[in-house]
Design an enzyme around this catalytic site. Structure first.
Site, mmCIF file in Angstrom:
data_model
loop_
_atom_site.group_PDB
_atom_site.id
_atom_site.type_symbol
_atom_site.label_atom_id
_atom_site.label_comp_id
_atom_site.label_asym_id
_atom_site.label_seq_id
_atom_site.Cartn_x
_atom_site.Cartn_y
_atom_site.Cartn_z
ATOM 1 N N TRP A 182 40.236 45.416 49.043
ATOM 2 C CA TRP A 182 41.590 45.508 48.481
ATOM 3 C C TRP A 182 42.295 46.673 49.155
ATOM 4 O O TRP A 182 41.742 47.766 49.236
ATOM 5 C CB TRP A 182 41.575 45.733 46.960
ATOM 6 C CG TRP A 182 42.951 46.054 46.484
ATOM 7 C CD1 TRP A 182 44.001 45.192 46.367
ATOM 8 C CD2 TRP A 182 43.465 47.353 46.158
ATOM 9 N NE1 TRP A 182 45.131 45.875 45.980
ATOM 10 C CE2 TRP A 182 44.831 47.189 45.834
ATOM 11 C CE3 TRP A 182 42.910 48.636 46.106
ATOM 12 C CZ2 TRP A 182 45.658 48.265 45.471
ATOM 13 C CZ3 TRP A 182 43.723 49.704 45.733
ATOM 14 C CH2 TRP A 182 45.075 49.519 45.424
ATOM 15 N N GLU A 223 41.047 40.649 47.835
ATOM 16 C CA GLU A 223 41.798 40.708 46.571
ATOM 17 C C GLU A 223 43.291 40.893 46.846
ATOM 18 O O GLU A 223 43.691 41.777 47.584
ATOM 19 C CB GLU A 223 41.275 41.892 45.734
ATOM 20 C CG GLU A 223 42.014 42.101 44.414
ATOM 21 C CD GLU A 223 41.481 43.306 43.621
ATOM 22 O OE1 GLU A 223 40.687 44.107 44.181
ATOM 23 O OE2 GLU A 223 41.864 43.444 42.439
ATOM 24 N N LYS A 225 47.495 41.154 45.411
ATOM 25 C CA LYS A 225 48.217 41.902 44.378
ATOM 26 C C LYS A 225 49.707 41.609 44.462
ATOM 27 O O LYS A 225 50.181 41.137 45.496
ATOM 28 C CB LYS A 225 47.937 43.399 44.596
ATOM 29 C CG LYS A 225 48.456 44.302 43.510
ATOM 30 C CD LYS A 225 47.761 45.658 43.536
ATOM 31 C CE LYS A 225 48.409 46.599 42.529
ATOM 32 N NZ LYS A 225 47.622 47.788 42.267
ATOM 33 N N ASP A 256 42.351 39.146 40.541
ATOM 34 C CA ASP A 256 42.358 40.162 39.481
ATOM 35 C C ASP A 256 43.445 39.717 38.512
ATOM 36 O O ASP A 256 44.593 39.510 38.922
ATOM 37 C CB ASP A 256 42.670 41.526 40.117
ATOM 38 C CG ASP A 256 42.780 42.662 39.115
ATOM 39 O OD1 ASP A 256 43.469 42.480 38.096
ATOM 40 O OD2 ASP A 256 42.223 43.748 39.372
ATOM 41 N N HIS A 259 46.976 41.060 38.593
ATOM 42 C CA HIS A 259 47.701 41.036 39.864
ATOM 43 C C HIS A 259 48.610 39.840 40.061
ATOM 44 O O HIS A 259 48.804 39.383 41.179
ATOM 45 C CB HIS A 259 46.710 41.125 41.025
ATOM 46 C CG HIS A 259 46.063 42.470 41.120
ATOM 47 N ND1 HIS A 259 45.290 42.855 42.184
ATOM 48 C CD2 HIS A 259 46.091 43.533 40.280
ATOM 49 C CE1 HIS A 259 44.857 44.077 41.999
ATOM 50 N NE2 HIS A 259 45.326 44.517 40.846
ATOM 51 N N HIS A 283 38.211 39.873 39.132
ATOM 52 C CA HIS A 283 38.262 41.174 38.485
ATOM 53 C C HIS A 283 38.851 40.907 37.114
ATOM 54 O O HIS A 283 40.011 40.511 37.002
ATOM 55 C CB HIS A 283 39.191 42.139 39.234
ATOM 56 C CG HIS A 283 38.490 42.925 40.287
ATOM 57 N ND1 HIS A 283 39.121 43.847 41.084
ATOM 58 C CD2 HIS A 283 37.176 42.931 40.672
ATOM 59 C CE1 HIS A 283 38.243 44.399 41.905
ATOM 60 N NE2 HIS A 283 37.058 43.857 41.686
ATOM 61 N N ASP A 291 50.314 45.565 35.405
ATOM 62 C CA ASP A 291 48.934 45.760 35.848
ATOM 63 C C ASP A 291 48.381 47.089 35.321
ATOM 64 O O ASP A 291 48.068 47.988 36.087
ATOM 65 C CB ASP A 291 48.915 45.735 37.385
ATOM 66 C CG ASP A 291 47.512 45.826 37.952
ATOM 67 O OD1 ASP A 291 46.553 45.502 37.230
ATOM 68 O OD2 ASP A 291 47.377 46.224 39.126
ATOM 69 N N ASP A 293 45.614 47.865 33.617
ATOM 70 C CA ASP A 293 44.175 48.111 33.630
ATOM 71 C C ASP A 293 43.641 48.705 32.325
ATOM 72 O O ASP A 293 42.927 49.701 32.332
ATOM 73 C CB ASP A 293 43.771 48.957 34.844
ATOM 74 C CG ASP A 293 43.770 48.119 36.120
ATOM 75 O OD1 ASP A 293 43.044 47.114 36.164
ATOM 76 O OD2 ASP A 293 44.501 48.458 37.073
ATOM 77 N N ASP A 323 37.378 45.351 36.020
ATOM 78 C CA ASP A 323 38.212 46.322 36.735
ATOM 79 C C ASP A 323 39.281 46.875 35.804
ATOM 80 O O ASP A 323 40.314 46.247 35.604
ATOM 81 C CB ASP A 323 38.860 45.666 37.970
ATOM 82 C CG ASP A 323 39.682 46.682 38.757
ATOM 83 O OD1 ASP A 323 39.524 47.888 38.507
ATOM 84 O OD2 ASP A 323 40.478 46.267 39.624
HETATM 85 C C1 RNT Z 1 43.900 47.734 42.376
HETATM 86 C C2 RNT Z 1 42.821 46.711 42.442
HETATM 87 C C3 RNT Z 1 41.478 47.219 42.852
HETATM 88 C C4 RNT Z 1 41.142 48.579 42.246
HETATM 89 C C5 RNT Z 1 39.719 49.051 42.485
HETATM 90 C C6 RNT Z 1 39.541 50.472 42.101
HETATM 91 O O1 RNT Z 1 45.078 47.257 41.838
HETATM 92 O O2 RNT Z 1 42.731 46.049 41.226
HETATM 93 O O3 RNT Z 1 40.516 46.289 42.581
HETATM 94 O O4 RNT Z 1 41.374 48.566 40.868
HETATM 95 O O5 RNT Z 1 39.365 48.804 43.773
HETATM 96 ZN ZN ZN Z 2 41.060 44.702 40.957
#
Ligand code: RNT
Ligand code: ZN
Length: 424
Positions: A182, A223, A225, A256, A259, A283, A291, A293, A323
């Site tokens: 990523w 990955e 985004k 993810d 994302h 993820h 996003d 998290d 994640d």
């Molecule tokens: C970031 C991505 C990625 C990170 C990690 C730490 O938006 O989701 O996966 O969260 O690599």
């Molecule tokens: Zn991620």
């Protein structure tokens, strides 16, 4: 507990679901536990603030500051999670000997030997991620897509080094090491040229993947985004980029669920991806309005993702990883709740009469389908889950808070006092 389980078992049997079989399947599902929840994505190879358009907010006491502390916290979290899993490491978590240092493009397997020892002792697998952020060479916001060839080559060498490290993990531990790429690359303001950075990213990936490595030992993922903080107008590694690159180069797409645009759902994407890809990677996170998290919970989308995996008989085709990074709550609880929530979602999916539901859809019996789906929500899954936890040797839901509070008092808070007393 035994009685409650037996009663739950009968309730599920009435709708044609075998709770013993569900627990057998759940036991075997490996999830990758992300090391970076333990220290707010800090890592050990620098003391810089987190960059790359991602952010951990909060200042909960007791954060792990050293490899030993992180490992100790991980052990505590793992003791609260049923099953045998994997640890997901970032390259920034290299552990150097006293006085030693290697920059990201010079990393060697030996810088991760302590992690291999850790994993071996506990019978865990390891997954890996190159770290394209929190580094002076990433300060411009561009890494693998950087127009400066010296910078871009630095990061290409980093990607290649990480493939070698991943293969070392796979060989040492006798199981594949999933390596996820990523990059944060993007622009805050409106771009004049969207193509050139993407063309450079494509070429960089080609170069990274051109080294000799064993694809069966190291599944490489990409990955995508939508945007990062401070990089709102343009993201080089968009969804279209990642899906097309992965398809053309036979690598794995990683989705993810933070994302995508807020009304898009990863649960709906899984079936399409599985029709065209042998493997996919996820993820699992909890995006709150963006996003963000947050810690994964037993919520609708997590359940729907789990349902899609189970309904498609794809447990063996999906690499699962968490994640998120919440620094506002007890970090060990964040790990434990996140893992357990995903496991609960999988259990919920395994305890669903999926065949029957599919038949109702096929027959156009949508009223009945809706009522049956609603009925499922109040069946006694909690009794099955607690029974599963007990049989796996970990605490039940009711005992979890006390476990967390005890560790906080005995370990985390003392750690904070210690840090202050030595002036950290
Ligand atoms: C970031 C991505 C990625 C990170 C990690 C730490 O938006 O989701 O996966 O969260 O690599
Ligand atoms: Zn991620």
């Amino acid at each position: 507990m035994e009685e409650r389980y037996q009663s739950a078992k009968r309730s599920y049997a009435e709708i044609g679901v075998d709770t013993d079989a569900a627990m057998e399947t759940l036991k075997k599902i490996q999830i990758s536990l992300h090391c970076w929840q333990g220290d707010d994505v800090q890592g050990f190879d620098q003391k810089r603030p987190l960059s790359g358009g991602i952010q951990a907010t909060g200042n909960y006491p007791g954060k792990a500051e050293t490899p030993l502390e992180l490992m100790q916290d991980m052990d505590k979290a793992l003791s609260l999670i049923p099953g045998r899993h994997k640890i997901n490491l970032h390259a920034s978590y290299a552990i150097f000997e006293e006085g030693e240092f290697a920059d990201r493009d010079q990393l060697q397997p030996r810088h991760f030997r302590k992690w291999v020892e850790y994993a071996k002792k506990r019978n865990l697998g390891l997954d890996f991620n190159p770290t394209f952020f929190s580094h002076p060479m990433a300060d411009s916001g561009m890494t693998l897509s950087n127009p400066d060839e010296a910078v871009r080559n630095f990061w290409i060498r980093h990607g290649q080094a990480c493939i070698r490290i991943s293969q070392y993990f796979a060989e040492e531990l006798g199981q594949p090491c999933v390596m996820n790429i990523w990059i944060p690359d993007g622009l805050k303001n409106i771009p004049a040229d969207r193509t050139s950075p993407r063309a450079r990213f494509k070429d960089s990936l080609d170069q990274i993947l051109s080294i000799k490595y064993d694809r069966s030992k190291v599944p490489v993922c990409l990955e995508s985004k939508v945007f990062g903080i401070g990089l709102e107008s343009y993201t080089v590694g968009s969804s279209e980029f990642a899906i097309n690159y992965a398809a053309r180069n036979s690598i794995v797409c990683l989705m993810d669920n933070g994302h995508y645009h807020p009304t898009e759902s990863v649960s709906d994407k899984i079936s399409s991806m599985l029709l065209f890809h042998d493997k996919i990677a996820l993820h699992i996170t909890r995006p709150v309005r963006w996003d963000s998290d947050h810690v994964v919970l037993f919520d609708d989308e997590t359940r729907e993702i789990a349902e899609e995996i189970v309904r498609n008989d794809a447990v063996g085709r999906v690499f699962l990883s968490l994640d998120f990074f919440d620094a506002s709550i007890n970090r060990i609880a964040a790990w434990a709740v996140g893992m357990r929530s995903l496991q609960k979602a999988l259990l919920y999916a395994l305890l669903s009469p999926n065949q029957l539901f599919a038949e109702l859809q096929k027959a156009g019996q949508f009223t009945k389908l809706m009522m049956c789906q609603e009925r499922l929500k109040t069946l006694p899954m909690g009794d099955v889950w607690n029974f599963f936890c007990r049989n796996s040797g970990v605490c039940t839901e009711d005992a979890l808070p006390a476990e967390i509070e005890r560790y906080e008092k005995e370990v985390l808070l003392k750690r904070g006092m210690h840090h202050e007393s030595i002036g950290r």
